[in-house]
Motif scaffolding. Structure first.
Motif, mmCIF file in Angstrom:
data_model
loop_
_atom_site.group_PDB
_atom_site.id
_atom_site.type_symbol
_atom_site.label_atom_id
_atom_site.label_comp_id
_atom_site.label_asym_id
_atom_site.label_seq_id
_atom_site.Cartn_x
_atom_site.Cartn_y
_atom_site.Cartn_z
ATOM 1 N N GLU A 202 0.831 -1.204 0.000
ATOM 2 C CA GLU A 202 0.000 0.000 0.000
ATOM 3 C C GLU A 202 0.869 1.259 0.000
ATOM 4 O O GLU A 202 0.602 2.217 -0.731
ATOM 5 N N ILE A 203 1.921 1.261 0.816
ATOM 6 C CA ILE A 203 2.831 2.411 0.872
ATOM 7 C C ILE A 203 3.397 2.698 -0.515
ATOM 8 O O ILE A 203 3.436 3.855 -0.957
ATOM 9 N N VAL A 214 0.763 7.608 6.468
ATOM 10 C CA VAL A 214 1.268 8.016 7.778
ATOM 11 C C VAL A 214 1.210 6.879 8.802
ATOM 12 O O VAL A 214 1.943 6.924 9.799
ATOM 13 N N GLU A 215 0.359 5.881 8.585
ATOM 14 C CA GLU A 215 0.311 4.756 9.523
ATOM 15 C C GLU A 215 1.642 4.014 9.497
ATOM 16 O O GLU A 215 2.118 3.608 8.447
ATOM 17 N N ALA A 229 8.475 14.381 13.714
ATOM 18 C CA ALA A 229 7.233 14.236 14.473
ATOM 19 C C ALA A 229 6.268 15.365 14.159
ATOM 20 O O ALA A 229 5.051 15.143 14.033
ATOM 21 N N ALA A 230 6.800 16.590 14.015
ATOM 22 C CA ALA A 230 5.940 17.747 13.750
ATOM 23 C C ALA A 230 5.269 17.632 12.391
ATOM 24 O O ALA A 230 4.063 17.896 12.251
ATOM 25 N N GLU A 231 6.021 17.251 11.373
ATOM 26 C CA GLU A 231 5.428 17.129 10.037
ATOM 27 C C GLU A 231 4.313 16.094 10.020
ATOM 28 O O GLU A 231 3.233 16.322 9.463
ATOM 29 N N LEU A 232 4.560 14.934 10.640
ATOM 30 C CA LEU A 232 3.534 13.897 10.665
ATOM 31 C C LEU A 232 2.300 14.363 11.427
ATOM 32 O O LEU A 232 1.163 14.037 11.053
ATOM 33 N N ALA A 237 -3.404 16.099 11.299
ATOM 34 C CA ALA A 237 -4.395 17.122 11.634
ATOM 35 C C ALA A 237 -5.156 17.599 10.406
ATOM 36 O O ALA A 237 -6.354 17.886 10.471
ATOM 37 N N LEU A 238 -4.455 17.687 9.273
ATOM 38 C CA LEU A 238 -5.071 18.201 8.050
ATOM 39 C C LEU A 238 -5.673 17.121 7.174
ATOM 40 O O LEU A 238 -6.501 17.417 6.306
ATOM 41 N N GLY A 239 -5.236 15.877 7.363
ATOM 42 C CA GLY A 239 -5.557 14.859 6.367
ATOM 43 C C GLY A 239 -4.849 15.149 5.062
ATOM 44 O O GLY A 239 -5.376 14.899 3.979
#
Length: 314
Positions: A202-203, A214-215, A229-232, A237-239
């Motif tokens: 899938e990735i 992201v999973e 961590a911040a980017e993820l 948050a935005l999808g």
């Protein structure tokens, strides 16, 4: 029997913000067995391995060895070796490849330029060019560094290759043995942990469409760990899953607390507060560790969108 990876999984250790940091990856095919420090303990000339390590130091380039999935008995020196270079900065990511007969030609590369994302020395020195095949799926399988990488990584690489997934290679070291099997996907440089064949497929499908899963993602190697961590966190948050739209443009502070500014290609900005915690209870950070440890983990405690004008003025 307990292993470092089973302990990490059972304890629910978070994996965001744990990827190896490298703006540019330089990958050299080296069949046969690998030692714990593969550049100097494989069938590659150890003097060449030391020279490559020295050339890459402080340039943002990370050098690793790769090999095809399968048995790794000594098959003699290959006539040609595959070489890849990949730059991972969003909006400027590229992946180039070449075949070389003499791996010492890699010492002709301008490592500082590679680290900045300039592919010209790679192309001119090796007769390389843009890679147009399937995304590269690099699975860490170096059991000499940690047994989990061999016990879990090698079956994953073999299963992917047997199922017809293109671009699958074994790689010497991606860090984070306790998240085995670990995976790096190029050209975009997102790393994954606790990977399974169906999730890797899938990735790779999403990567071909220019999207990030992201999973299970440890982060982008383009950023330091607070930025990963911040980017993820902003993506969740935005999808927002398009690969080239988010960048870490500023990181302020120092351990154990940072404020990371994440920018969207459309001009929006976020402040993400990341703190460094300790994974508890103590656990083995690798199967070869003689003592238990509490590895650092990146915890996102706030995600706040900024008014663009205010952010730019600051």
């Amino acid at each position: 029997m307990s292993t470092c990876s089973s302990d990490s999984r059972d304890l629910g250790e978070p994996i965001a913000g744990t990827a190896a940091t490298a703006r540019t990856w330089l990958l050299l095919e080296q069949p046969g067995p690998w030692g714990a420090k593969a550049l100097t303990s494989s069938h590659l000339d150890p003097a060449l391995g030391r020279a490559l390590e020295a050339a890459a130091k402080h340039t943002g380039v990370r050098v690793a060895l790769i090999r095809r999935p399968g048995r790794h008995a000594d098959g003699g020196t290959p006539v040609e070796r595959q070489v890849y270079a990949a730059h991972t900065t969003p909006g400027h990511a590229w992946l180039h490849g070449a075949a070389v007969r003499d791996p010492r030609r890699l010492l002709d590369l301008d490592f500082a330029a590679l680290g900045r994302g300039d592919a010209r020395s790679f192309d001119s020195a090796l007769g390389a060019g843009p890679y147009t095949g399937d995304p590269l799926a690099l699975v860490c399988t170096n059991g000499k560094r940690d047994r989990c990488c061999a016990l879990l990584g090698r079956p994953l690489a073999a299963e992917l290759a047997a199922s017809g997934v293109g671009g699958v290679w074994e790689v010497t070291h991606l860090g984070g043995h306790r998240f085995s099997p670990t995976l790096l996907v190029l050209p975009y440089g997102y790393a994954y942990g606790r990977a399974e064949a169906h999730s890797v497929q899938e990735i790779l499908r999403e990567v071909r469409e220019g999207r990030v899963v992201v999973e299970g993602c440890r982060g982008s190697s383009a950023w330091e760990r607070p930025g990963q961590a911040a980017e993820l966190a902003v993506r969740r948050a935005l999808g927002e899953y398009a690969v080239n739209v988010l960048s870490v443009v500023r990181t302020e502070g120092a351990a154990p607390r940072w404020t990371v500014t994440v920018a969207h290609a459309d001009g929006r900005l976020w402040h993400v507060v990341v703190t460094q915690g300790a994974a508890l209870p103590p656990r083995a950070e690798s199967c070869g560790a003689s003592v238990l440890g509490s590895p650092a983990q990146m915890d996102v405690v706030a995600v706040r969108e900024l008014a663009t004008a205010t952010a730019l003025a600051g």
